[in-house]
Enzyme design. Structure first.
Site, PDB file in Angstrom:
ATOM      1  N   GLN A   1      -4.269  -1.720   9.883  1.00 47.54           N
ATOM      2  CA  GLN A   1      -4.319  -2.793   9.049  1.00 47.54           C
ATOM      3  C   GLN A   1      -5.073  -3.955  10.219  1.00 47.54           C
ATOM      4  OE1 GLN A   1      -3.842  -3.208   5.760  1.00 47.54           O
ATOM      5  NE2 GLN A   1      -4.040  -5.490   5.902  1.00 47.54           N
TER       6      GLN A   1
ATOM      7  N   ASP B   1     -10.770   3.270   4.405  1.00 47.62           N
ATOM      8  CA  ASP B   1     -10.958   1.774   4.035  1.00 47.62           C
ATOM      9  C   ASP B   1     -12.560   1.521   4.175  1.00 47.62           C
ATOM     10  OD1 ASP B   1      -8.870  -0.081   4.189  1.00 47.62           O
ATOM     11  OD2 ASP B   1      -8.604   0.006   6.578  1.00 47.62           O
TER      12      ASP B   1
ATOM     13  N   LYS C   1       0.859  -1.236   0.074  1.00 54.93           N
ATOM     14  CA  LYS C   1      -0.028  -0.106   0.039  1.00 54.93           C
ATOM     15  C   LYS C   1       0.885   1.237   0.090  1.00 54.93           C
ATOM     16  CE  LYS C   1      -3.899  -2.340   2.358  1.00 54.93           C
ATOM     17  NZ  LYS C   1      -4.729  -2.746   3.608  1.00 54.93           N
TER      18      LYS C   1
HETATM   19  N1  GUN Z   1      -7.107  -6.617   6.360  1.00 49.16           N
HETATM   20  C1  GUN Z   1      -7.380  -7.403   5.167  1.00 49.16           C
HETATM   21  N2  GUN Z   1      -7.915  -6.552   4.153  1.00 49.16           N
HETATM   22  C2  GUN Z   1      -7.892  -5.300   4.699  1.00 49.16           C
HETATM   23  C3  GUN Z   1      -8.108  -3.977   4.286  1.00 49.16           C
HETATM   24  O1  GUN Z   1      -8.636  -3.716   3.236  1.00 49.16           O
HETATM   25  N3  GUN Z   1      -8.149  -3.153   5.306  1.00 49.16           N
HETATM   26  C4  GUN Z   1      -7.520  -3.279   6.340  1.00 49.16           C
HETATM   27  N4  GUN Z   1      -7.285  -1.987   7.036  1.00 49.16           N
HETATM   28  N5  GUN Z   1      -7.078  -4.403   6.821  1.00 49.16           N
HETATM   29  C5  GUN Z   1      -7.446  -5.371   6.110  1.00 49.16           C
END
Ligand code: GUN
Length: 295
Positions: free
Chosen positions: A96, A119, A52
């Protein structure tokens, strides 16, 4: 069978975002800024966050990473969330998931400022999504909508079966596919671990979206000819030939591809789209902020 190439489509989206960012920075504006909070040393989470951050660079965003120890207290994490909520020039951030067991994910998600919730996981944003109001959409379902749109897959009046009811994929996916929009306007069935005989639903589906986290779950005999198959699974399994770990989806790709009309691969399908849509949400937040910073 036609492959839905998430690498290619996500690159198109990143290119569009990069052009948009350049327009703003050429006018003397600051760059969009996305932050990520990573707690502990879960290898999958580390890898996702690293990618990311890399994506941010590729489109001209500023990024920052806040790494916290596995044993961080809830108070310490909440203090960081509060700091990010109030940080000027920070457009969006993510925490995350999953978090270590001693931290309450619901409490942390609720503490995130919905305006910075890149998100789209905060209940305020989920509520807006359900009510069809403009908001940040959860990145994976949003990415799947873009895959369907940019691959010209008709959804109106189609039967879409979603397998898995997680808060971040299955449930929002079912909402987006049933929305009065294009893509959308589908008749949606949401199947989950307590649904008996799931194959009775998938065999009648035009679109199957699989997000349950079981390697090779969807088999050829579970779908009809011509189905569009979207595989959200990212499972690490041991390759018996090489003895190394490899990533596989929730779909038994090798056999399902012969019956599917369109299908996403793993890797290179939904995964890169999730990352691209996180950038898109950040750009949306940035453009709102730039306008209000001027006023
Ligand atoms: N864990 C798995 N997918 C995601 C996501 O799209 N965002 C976040 N913050 N954690 C995740």
């Amino acid at each position: 069978m036609q492959l839905i190439d998430g690498n290619k489509i996500s690159k198109e989206i990143r290119d569009e975002i990069q052009v948009e960012v350049k327009k703003w920075t050429d006018k003397g504006e600051r760059k969009p800024h996305l932050a990520a909070v990573l707690v502990g040393d879960n290898p999958a989470s580390q890898s996702y966050v690293k990618n990311k951050i890399k994506d941010c660079k590729s489109v001209g965003f500023e990024s920052s990473l806040h790494k916290l120890d596995e044993n961080v207290t809830e108070e310490e994490l909440l203090a960081l969330v509060e700091k990010l909520n109030n940080q000027e020039g920070l457009d969006g951030y993510i925490v995350q998931l999953p978090l270590p067991k001693h931290l309450d994910e619901e409490k942390i998600t609720l503490a995130i400022n919905p305006e910075k919730d890149a998100d789209g996981f905060h209940p305020t944003n989920i509520g807006k999504m359900v009510l069809d109001m403009p908001t940040f959409l959860p990145a994976t379902p949003y990415g799947i909508m873009e895959l369907l749109d940019r691959s010209n897959i008709p959804t109106e009046g189609k039967h879409c079966v979603v397998i898995g009811r997680s808060n971040i994929v299955g449930r929002p996916m079912s909402v987006l596919m049933s929305r009065k929009s294009n893509p959308g306007n589908a008749t949606v069935t949401l199947c989950h671990s307590r649904t008996p005989n799931i194959e009775e639903f998938t065999r009648k589906a035009d679109i199957v979206i699989v997000a349950l986290g079981k390697p090779y779950y969807l088999k050829k005999d579970m779908i009809q000819e011509g189905t569009t198959v979207i595989d959200v699974g990212i499972n690490r399994v041991r390759d018996s030939d090489t003895g190394k770990n490899k990533l596989v989806g929730d779909v038994d790709f090798d056999e399902v591809k012969d019956r599917a009309d369109h299908i996403t691969p793993v890797p290179g399908g939904v995964g890169p789209m999730t990352r691209a849509m996180l950038l898109k949400n950040t750009l949306l937040a940035y453009e709102r902020n730039i306008s209000s910073e001027k006023n």
